[in-house]
Design a protein around this motif. Structure first.
Motif, short mmCIF file in Angstrom:
data_model
loop_
_atom_site.label_atom_id
_atom_site.label_comp_id
_atom_site.label_asym_id
_atom_site.label_seq_id
_atom_site.Cartn_x
_atom_site.Cartn_y
_atom_site.Cartn_z
N ILE A 64 0.84 -1.19 0.00
CA ILE A 64 0.00 0.00 0.00
C ILE A 64 0.88 1.25 0.00
O ILE A 64 1.88 1.32 0.72
N LEU A 65 0.48 2.23 -0.80
CA LEU A 65 1.13 3.54 -0.81
C LEU A 65 0.11 4.57 -0.35
O LEU A 65 -1.01 4.62 -0.86
N TRP A 77 -5.29 2.31 9.99
CA TRP A 77 -6.44 1.58 9.45
C TRP A 77 -6.03 0.74 8.24
O TRP A 77 -6.42 -0.42 8.11
N LEU A 78 -5.23 1.32 7.35
CA LEU A 78 -4.80 0.59 6.15
C LEU A 78 -3.82 -0.53 6.52
O LEU A 78 -3.90 -1.63 5.96
N ALA A 79 -2.91 -0.25 7.44
CA ALA A 79 -1.93 -1.27 7.83
C ALA A 79 -2.61 -2.48 8.46
O ALA A 79 -2.13 -3.62 8.30
N ARG A 80 -3.70 -2.25 9.15
CA ARG A 80 -4.45 -3.36 9.75
C ARG A 80 -4.97 -4.34 8.69
O ARG A 80 -5.23 -5.50 8.99
N ALA A 81 -5.16 -3.85 7.47
CA ALA A 81 -5.69 -4.70 6.40
C ALA A 81 -4.62 -5.58 5.76
O ALA A 81 -4.95 -6.50 5.01
N LEU A 82 -3.36 -5.30 6.06
CA LEU A 82 -2.26 -6.02 5.41
C LEU A 82 -2.03 -7.39 6.02
O LEU A 82 -2.21 -7.59 7.22
N LEU A 88 3.55 -1.07 3.88
CA LEU A 88 2.90 0.20 3.58
C LEU A 88 3.93 1.31 3.60
O LEU A 88 4.68 1.44 4.57
N VAL A 89 3.97 2.09 2.55
CA VAL A 89 4.83 3.27 2.48
C VAL A 89 3.93 4.50 2.54
O VAL A 89 2.99 4.63 1.77
N GLU A 115 6.48 2.16 6.63
CA GLU A 115 7.67 2.99 6.39
C GLU A 115 7.21 4.41 6.09
O GLU A 115 6.42 4.63 5.17
N ILE A 116 7.69 5.38 6.89
CA ILE A 116 7.34 6.78 6.68
C ILE A 116 8.49 7.47 5.95
O ILE A 116 9.64 7.40 6.37
#
Length: 221
Positions: A64-65, A77-82, A88-89, A115-116
């Motif tokens: 995810i980007l 929220w998005l990282a929870r879906a991985l 996720l970047v 990763e930020i």
């Protein structure tokens, strides 16, 4: 019959949150940390955050980007879906915002997946390697068209691209608006209308965040 109003939208949002979301002290803590750090209160709502998470799960996203981190609320929220091996970047212009987000993401136990990258997104995007299967654009609207160009370059066929805040309380239809964000969205939509590599539509939303909406698109193979 209840007339539509911001108060009604907020009450309906709260109703569905109370019914369809389990108590989530962690995410409440994230919003509290963002508020205490005096970050602007422009995070997605809890229902919108879960909507994004469900979309990423439906897609089966593994990479995810996110363009626009703020305090990391939508990021989590998005990282929870991985899946466990997902990545996720997320790109954030402000060092202050990135520091708050990093702490929130660590507290959520998602730092191994996230990763930020700090700096102007148009400077960091050219440094990113690999393709993504889910992209969320939620940054300065003036550059939405430029972010879309990069999103298409970094997408694999079938990737989902979501762009937030495209309705602007209905002001998006004002072609003479002097609001740079409105004109940025209009330029972005004009680009979408002529771009053969993506099939897209809009979902208008109302709720605690007012009247707005998402553009949703799928990159063609």
């Amino acid at each position: 019959m209840m007339l539509a109003s911001t108060n009604a939208w907020t009450e309906v949002d709260q109703y569905f949150t109370s019914k369809l979301q389990v108590s989530d002290p962690l995410m409440d803590t994230v919003l509290k940390a963002n508020s205490e750090a005096e970050l602007p209160a422009i995070d997605v709502s809890p229902n919108q955050g879960k909507f994004l998470s469900l979309l990423a799960q439906l897609k089966g996203a593994k990479r995810i980007l996110e363009i626009g981190t703020l305090g990391g609320y939508s990021t989590i929220w998005l990282a929870r879906a991985l899946p466990e091996d997902g990545h996720l970047v997320t790109l954030e212009y402000s060092e202050k915002h990135a520091k708050v987000a990093a702490k929130n993401i660590q507290n959520a136990g998602m730092d191994r997946k996230v990763e930020i990258k700090v700096g102007a997104a148009l400077d960091t995007l050219p440094t990113i390697e690999g393709e993504f299967d889910f992209i969320f654009i939620d940054a300065d609207k003036q550059n939405n068209a430029n972010y879309l160009k990069w999103a298409l370059e970094l997408s694999q066929p079938g990737a989902v691209i979501i762009t937030d805040n495209v309705v602007r309380d209905g002001r998006v239809i004002d072609e003479n608006s002097e609001d740079e964000s409105v004109q940025g969205v209009r330029h972005f939509v004009d680009m979408l209308s002529k771009e053969p590599r993506i099939d897209s539509t809009v979902v208008q939303t109302v709720g605690s965040k007012g009247y707005d909406g998402f553009v949703m698109g799928i990159v063609k193979g």
